[in-house]
Design a protein around this motif. Structure first.
Motif, mmCIF file in Angstrom:
data_model
loop_
_atom_site.group_PDB
_atom_site.id
_atom_site.type_symbol
_atom_site.label_atom_id
_atom_site.label_comp_id
_atom_site.label_asym_id
_atom_site.label_seq_id
_atom_site.Cartn_x
_atom_site.Cartn_y
_atom_site.Cartn_z
ATOM 1 N N LYS A 65 0.299 -1.225 0.032
ATOM 2 C CA LYS A 65 -0.121 -0.310 0.077
ATOM 3 C C LYS A 65 0.943 0.910 -0.455
ATOM 4 C CE LYS A 65 -3.901 -2.783 2.472
ATOM 5 N NZ LYS A 65 -4.794 -1.821 0.788
ATOM 6 N N ASP A 84 1.306 9.496 0.584
ATOM 7 C CA ASP A 84 -0.300 9.838 0.099
ATOM 8 C C ASP A 84 0.198 9.494 -1.396
ATOM 9 O OD1 ASP A 84 1.697 11.957 -1.651
ATOM 10 O OD2 ASP A 84 0.626 13.634 -0.335
ATOM 11 N N GLN A 85 -0.647 9.816 -2.349
ATOM 12 C CA GLN A 85 -0.940 9.547 -3.419
ATOM 13 C C GLN A 85 0.214 10.146 -5.211
ATOM 14 O OE1 GLN A 85 -5.019 9.963 -5.187
ATOM 15 N NE2 GLN A 85 -6.100 8.001 -3.849
#
Length: 379
Positions: A65, A84-85
């Protein structure tokens, strides 16, 4: 090569082991931020700080992840850095503590494997429990150990799904037989241990070549033969059971003054490439991304921790080993430098970790920082 380090307090604390409570690292003054402008990279590259709150940062591993896991030696803790993304670090947690030199971290099928000097433990399904880490489960115990040097362990899972664990020599130079100075592998549950290679003084970095699947590793040369010999090595395992010469032969052609008469250098697998004496070559990875120039694809990126016993310092940089048309490694080229100014040092690179976006993380255990190396665009 690395200065010996012994943490008897952490060793004693292993009985208390890892608590199930995560703690967030508090932000503080960053030496790395003040020194960032001193780092030098080739034209077109940029280097910035990914996180400056990971004291003692050593080996890195990536979760499914996007979590960046970081082992340490002196602090005896393991960090988890959430992202974060956009790939920016958002939070640093301490997910394990009380371990004895937990340098090695390896992520496999949702679990984080962590090295100790005598065992391997696992934190199950860790990315779903970062705020309340599970109790560690011992998966491999009674690893060979003697009080001395090189008991910390870089670990990694190979393409075969097996966990690879080094057993370093407990000395500068001594006849270790086949008990120490070797690399072994095991199933994820710690069973079915097999020897992979011998004659290795101390490897704190290994990786597998894309396409060929060949295992490559760094090895630190012995001390007390002067400033310029022997060289640190990059080695390639061609056959299971290959022996790379320690303690009888160094850098492929240098008989040891104490043990060299027992075996000729010709009896051993020679190094694939020499990196220089006392540079302390540690973590390495093959670059498979597309962000860097095409010449970097398939190259080895290696962290050089830096010398501690050389009259003029060496290492303290990150280098790239490109491969020629014949597939052979070429002379290393400097990728990141500036961690030292003459005989004064402020940073010591330990490991490199390419990310999915093509950038590369670099850990530095002296300043407690992880840097991010990118190419093109804005810094």
């Amino acid at each position: 090569m690395q200065r010996p380090f012994r943490n008897r307090l952490a060793r004693a604390l292993f009985a208390c082991a890892v608590s199930g409570v995560a703690s967030e690292v508090i932000a503080g003054h960053s030496l790395a931020a003040a020194k960032l402008d001193e780092l030098r990279v080739p034209a077109g590259f940029h280097i910035g700080i990914f996180s400056a709150h990971v004291p003692g940062a050593r080996e890195m591993a990536l979760g499914a992840k996007g979590t960046v896991f970081v082992g340490t030696m002196g602090p005896g803790v393991v960090y988890a850095i959430s992202t974060d993304q956009a790939g920016h670090a958002t939070k640093v947690r301490t997910i394990a503590h009380g371990l004895n030199q937990p340098v090695g971290v390896a992520f496999y099928q949702g679990d984080l494997y962590i090295s100790d000097t005598r065992r391997i433990v696992a934190l199950r399904d860790i990315e779903h429990h970062l705020d309340a880490p599970p109790a560690p489960e011992v998966v491999a115990d009674t690893l060979p150990y003697e009080d001395g040097d090189h008991s910390w362990k870089f670990i990694a899972f190979g393409p075969d799904g097996r966990l690879y664990v080094p057993i370093g020599s407990p000395c500068n130079i001594c006849d270790v037989g086949h008990k120490f100075g070797r690399l072994l592998s095991m199933k994820p549950d710690g069973t079915d241990r097999k020897d992979v290679a011998f004659g290795i003084r101390n490897t704190v970095g290994f990786t597998w070549q894309p396409g060929t699947g060949a295992l490559w590793f760094t090895d630190n040369g012995r001390d007390n033969l002067g400033d310029d010999i022997p060289s640190d090595e990059v080695n390639r395992v061609s056959h299971p059971g290959d022996s790379f010469g320690y303690p009888y032969c160094h850098q492929g052609n240098l008989p040891d003054p104490q043990f060299g008469k027992q075996h000729a250098c010709s009896e051993f697998t020679p190094p694939a490439e020499l990196l220089g004496a006392h540079v302390a070559a540690l973590g390495l990875r093959f670059y498979e991304g597309t962000e860097f120039p095409a010449s970097y694809r398939g190259a080895l990126i290696i962290a050089e921790h830096g010398s501690w016993n050389r009259s003029t310092l060496a290492g303290y940089q990150v280098v790239t080993v490109h491969f020629g048309p014949d597939g052979k490694p070429q002379v290393p080229e400097v990728l990141v430098s500036g961690f030292r100014n003459g005989q004064t040092t402020w940073g010591r690179p330990v490991d490199v970790q390419p990310l999915a976006d093509g950038s590369v993380l670099i850990s530095d255990d002296l300043s407690g920082t992880i840097y991010k190396l990118t190419y093109g665009g804005s810094p």
